[in-house]
Design a protein around this motif. Sequence first.
Motif, PDB file in Angstrom:
ATOM      1  N   MET A  23       0.849  -1.196   0.000  1.00 52.69           N
ATOM      2  CA  MET A  23       0.000   0.000   0.000  1.00 52.69           C
ATOM      3  C   MET A  23       0.885   1.247   0.000  1.00 52.69           C
ATOM      4  O   MET A  23       1.857   1.323   0.746  1.00 52.69           O
ATOM      5  CB  MET A  23      -0.926   0.021   1.224  1.00 52.69           C
ATOM      6  N   THR A  24       0.545   2.196  -0.843  1.00 46.82           N
ATOM      7  CA  THR A  24       1.352   3.411  -0.961  1.00 46.82           C
ATOM      8  C   THR A  24       0.808   4.518  -0.053  1.00 46.82           C
ATOM      9  O   THR A  24      -0.350   4.487   0.360  1.00 46.82           O
ATOM     10  CB  THR A  24       1.350   3.930  -2.417  1.00 46.82           C
ATOM     11  N   THR A  25       1.646   5.505   0.199  1.00 44.18           N
ATOM     12  CA  THR A  25       1.215   6.665   0.994  1.00 44.18           C
ATOM     13  C   THR A  25       0.068   7.374   0.282  1.00 44.18           C
ATOM     14  O   THR A  25      -0.892   7.831   0.911  1.00 44.18           O
ATOM     15  CB  THR A  25       2.393   7.632   1.207  1.00 44.18           C
ATOM     16  N   PRO A  30      -5.957   9.772   1.319  1.00 43.65           N
ATOM     17  CA  PRO A  30      -7.356  10.194   1.110  1.00 43.65           C
ATOM     18  C   PRO A  30      -8.315   9.751   2.213  1.00 43.65           C
ATOM     19  O   PRO A  30      -9.345  10.383   2.421  1.00 43.65           O
ATOM     20  CB  PRO A  30      -7.721   9.532  -0.230  1.00 43.65           C
ATOM     21  N   ILE A  31      -7.992   8.669   2.923  1.00 48.90           N
ATOM     22  CA  ILE A  31      -8.910   8.151   3.954  1.00 48.90           C
ATOM     23  C   ILE A  31      -8.415   8.492   5.365  1.00 48.90           C
ATOM     24  O   ILE A  31      -9.106   8.223   6.355  1.00 48.90           O
ATOM     25  CB  ILE A  31      -9.093   6.610   3.785  1.00 48.90           C
ATOM     26  N   ALA A  32      -7.250   9.117   5.447  1.00 49.85           N
ATOM     27  CA  ALA A  32      -6.621   9.355   6.757  1.00 49.85           C
ATOM     28  C   ALA A  32      -7.485  10.210   7.685  1.00 49.85           C
ATOM     29  O   ALA A  32      -7.626   9.912   8.868  1.00 49.85           O
ATOM     30  CB  ALA A  32      -5.244   9.989   6.560  1.00 49.85           C
ATOM     31  N   GLU A  33      -8.099  11.263   7.127  1.00 49.69           N
ATOM     32  CA  GLU A  33      -8.887  12.169   7.975  1.00 49.69           C
ATOM     33  C   GLU A  33     -10.081  11.444   8.603  1.00 49.69           C
ATOM     34  O   GLU A  33     -10.382  11.638   9.783  1.00 49.69           O
ATOM     35  CB  GLU A  33      -9.366  13.365   7.134  1.00 49.69           C
ATOM     36  N   LYS A  34     -10.747  10.592   7.813  1.00 51.89           N
ATOM     37  CA  LYS A  34     -11.874   9.828   8.362  1.00 51.89           C
ATOM     38  C   LYS A  34     -11.400   8.819   9.407  1.00 51.89           C
ATOM     39  O   LYS A  34     -12.032   8.648  10.451  1.00 51.89           O
ATOM     40  CB  LYS A  34     -12.634   9.111   7.231  1.00 51.89           C
ATOM     41  N   LYS A  71       0.772  14.662   9.948  1.00 53.97           N
ATOM     42  CA  LYS A  71       0.097  15.948   9.697  1.00 53.97           C
ATOM     43  C   LYS A  71      -1.420  15.800   9.757  1.00 53.97           C
ATOM     44  O   LYS A  71      -2.130  16.695  10.186  1.00 53.97           O
ATOM     45  CB  LYS A  71       0.476  16.473   8.296  1.00 53.97           C
ATOM     46  N   VAL A  72      -1.924  14.647   9.285  1.00 54.80           N
ATOM     47  CA  VAL A  72      -3.370  14.441   9.196  1.00 54.80           C
ATOM     48  C   VAL A  72      -3.959  13.953  10.514  1.00 54.80           C
ATOM     49  O   VAL A  72      -5.048  14.362  10.904  1.00 54.80           O
ATOM     50  CB  VAL A  72      -3.717  13.423   8.072  1.00 54.80           C
ATOM     51  N   PHE A  73      -3.232  13.071  11.207  1.00 56.89           N
ATOM     52  CA  PHE A  73      -3.790  12.462  12.415  1.00 56.89           C
ATOM     53  C   PHE A  73      -3.624  13.374  13.625  1.00 56.89           C
ATOM     54  O   PHE A  73      -2.573  13.454  14.234  1.00 56.89           O
ATOM     55  CB  PHE A  73      -3.164  11.086  12.660  1.00 56.89           C
ATOM     56  N   LYS A  74      -4.722  14.066  13.940  1.00 56.93           N
ATOM     57  CA  LYS A  74      -4.711  15.040  15.052  1.00 56.93           C
ATOM     58  C   LYS A  74      -5.260  14.434  16.352  1.00 56.93           C
ATOM     59  O   LYS A  74      -4.958  14.879  17.436  1.00 56.93           O
ATOM     60  CB  LYS A  74      -5.591  16.254  14.695  1.00 56.93           C
ATOM     61  N   VAL A 266     -15.248   4.300   5.896  1.00 57.37           N
ATOM     62  CA  VAL A 266     -13.841   3.884   5.796  1.00 57.37           C
ATOM     63  C   VAL A 266     -13.761   2.532   5.096  1.00 57.37           C
ATOM     64  O   VAL A 266     -12.939   2.304   4.208  1.00 57.37           O
ATOM     65  CB  VAL A 266     -13.190   3.807   7.204  1.00 57.37           C
ATOM     66  N   SER A 267     -14.671   1.638   5.475  1.00 57.60           N
ATOM     67  CA  SER A 267     -14.710   0.296   4.889  1.00 57.60           C
ATOM     68  C   SER A 267     -14.949   0.346   3.382  1.00 57.60           C
ATOM     69  O   SER A 267     -14.315  -0.387   2.612  1.00 57.60           O
ATOM     70  CB  SER A 267     -15.814  -0.515   5.572  1.00 57.60           C
ATOM     71  N   GLU A 268     -15.857   1.240   2.960  1.00 60.18           N
ATOM     72  CA  GLU A 268     -16.150   1.386   1.525  1.00 60.18           C
ATOM     73  C   GLU A 268     -14.893   1.786   0.756  1.00 60.18           C
ATOM     74  O   GLU A 268     -14.628   1.298  -0.344  1.00 60.18           O
ATOM     75  CB  GLU A 268     -17.256   2.431   1.298  1.00 60.18           C
TER      76      GLU A 268
END
Length: 465
Positions: A23-25, A30-34, A71-74, A266-268
């Motif tokens: 899996m690439t960065t 795109p799903i990190a925020e959710k 940066k995304v995971f707050k 997220v699953s979708e």
Amino acid sequence: MAKVKFMETALRDAHQSLIATRMTTEEMLPIAEKLDKVGYYALEVWGGATFDSCLRFLNEDPWERLRELRKVFKNTKLQMLLRGQNILGYKHYPDDVVEEFVKKAIENGIDIVRIFDALNDLRNLETSIKAVKKYGGHAQGAISYTVSPVHNNKYYVNLARDMVQMGVDSICIKDMSGILLPYVAYDLVKDLKVAVEVPIEVHSHFTSGIANLSYLKAIEAGADIIDTAISPLGNGTSQPATEPMIAALEGTEYYPDIDFDLLLEVSEYFKGLRDKYMKAGLLDPKVLNVDVNTLKYQVPGGMLSNLVSQLKAQGKEELYDEVLKEIPKVREELGFPPLVTPMSQMVGTTALFNVITGERYKMVPTETKNYVKGLYGRPPKPISDEIRKKIIGDDEVFEGRPADMLEPQLDNYRNEIREYIEQDEDVLSYALFPQVAIPFFKQRLAAKYKIETDLLDQENQTHPV
């Protein structure tokens, strides 16, 4: 009783277990925020094979991946897996390299460092644990779980007590083969909760088809955290699927504070990725099957697929069952090491050589010889003189902490690649994986200066960076 917490493995162990860590960065962001808003206790995003895979197959800087995710995971803690004195490689590294690696991992965004040793030799965890504490991280001591005449609940409880004495903040039962049975899990967690006061986390794989049942019993016994993978990347040789585990707890006091509707979104997203991996041939449907042989032979899924490819390369696929039967014999003779990296590779390859040559221990991998010499640590059970002589003859066995034999190397590594260094972390990438780091650095330089990489090789020139 408290609500159980969930640690999501989709961004590390799940894709390592199912699609060889490809899996690439770009696919993660795109799903990190959710993912960050779901309500997970932590996300495993780094360590294990991700570092090697980024450099070797994806032409990515693993340090940059970590920074981008941070940066995304707050709201959610970020976790990594560290192989103790092996860091993320397959051999022991000097203490100065281990400490610097831990320092940089935490600086770049890691909160929790799960630290294990393939032999459960705590001397191989000392430097890592001290470094994590020194630089402000959460040190989790991981027990490499296995079953043998020398491995029982008393053994694991003593290990956990010693780890807590060393300063760990939590304990993980790390069941890499998926062999932790439900009622055994219940008893072990119960015993650990009495013996130590730190949180207990349970990590397993669905390879044998029982891990979700073991999780339920572990939760009933008081486990604080369980490791799961979002369903499109769950089950099979990965972790039990996240959504069914949460649903199974509905109506109980254990039900977590997780946004289930957001989890379905997220699953979708990951369903789309899984379809892409299937079409690309990265996801072999075989790894999604239940393999009950795991319970008999204790062989992790990744080790099974390695054996198949090694036998194919030799044109000896018909020997698969014979090699499978040889593995437990070799493991017993080598002192019952848990079958986790790098011990799984050593035991598997040694068994393979025994079967292919038709003579046991006629041909032995160098790593196995080094293990018998004590260079990886102390075997759980002493190796008999007869087997030791077959493998290493009259060579001496080192009884001390293996890393005590290693001189500091960080400055040497720095000097060796000074013309390529663009960040302090490059020295660590080179220390761990020199053969793949150098081509990566050359490509990076070539892209920066818009020149061909072969010119760098021809002229061996130094560029200002």
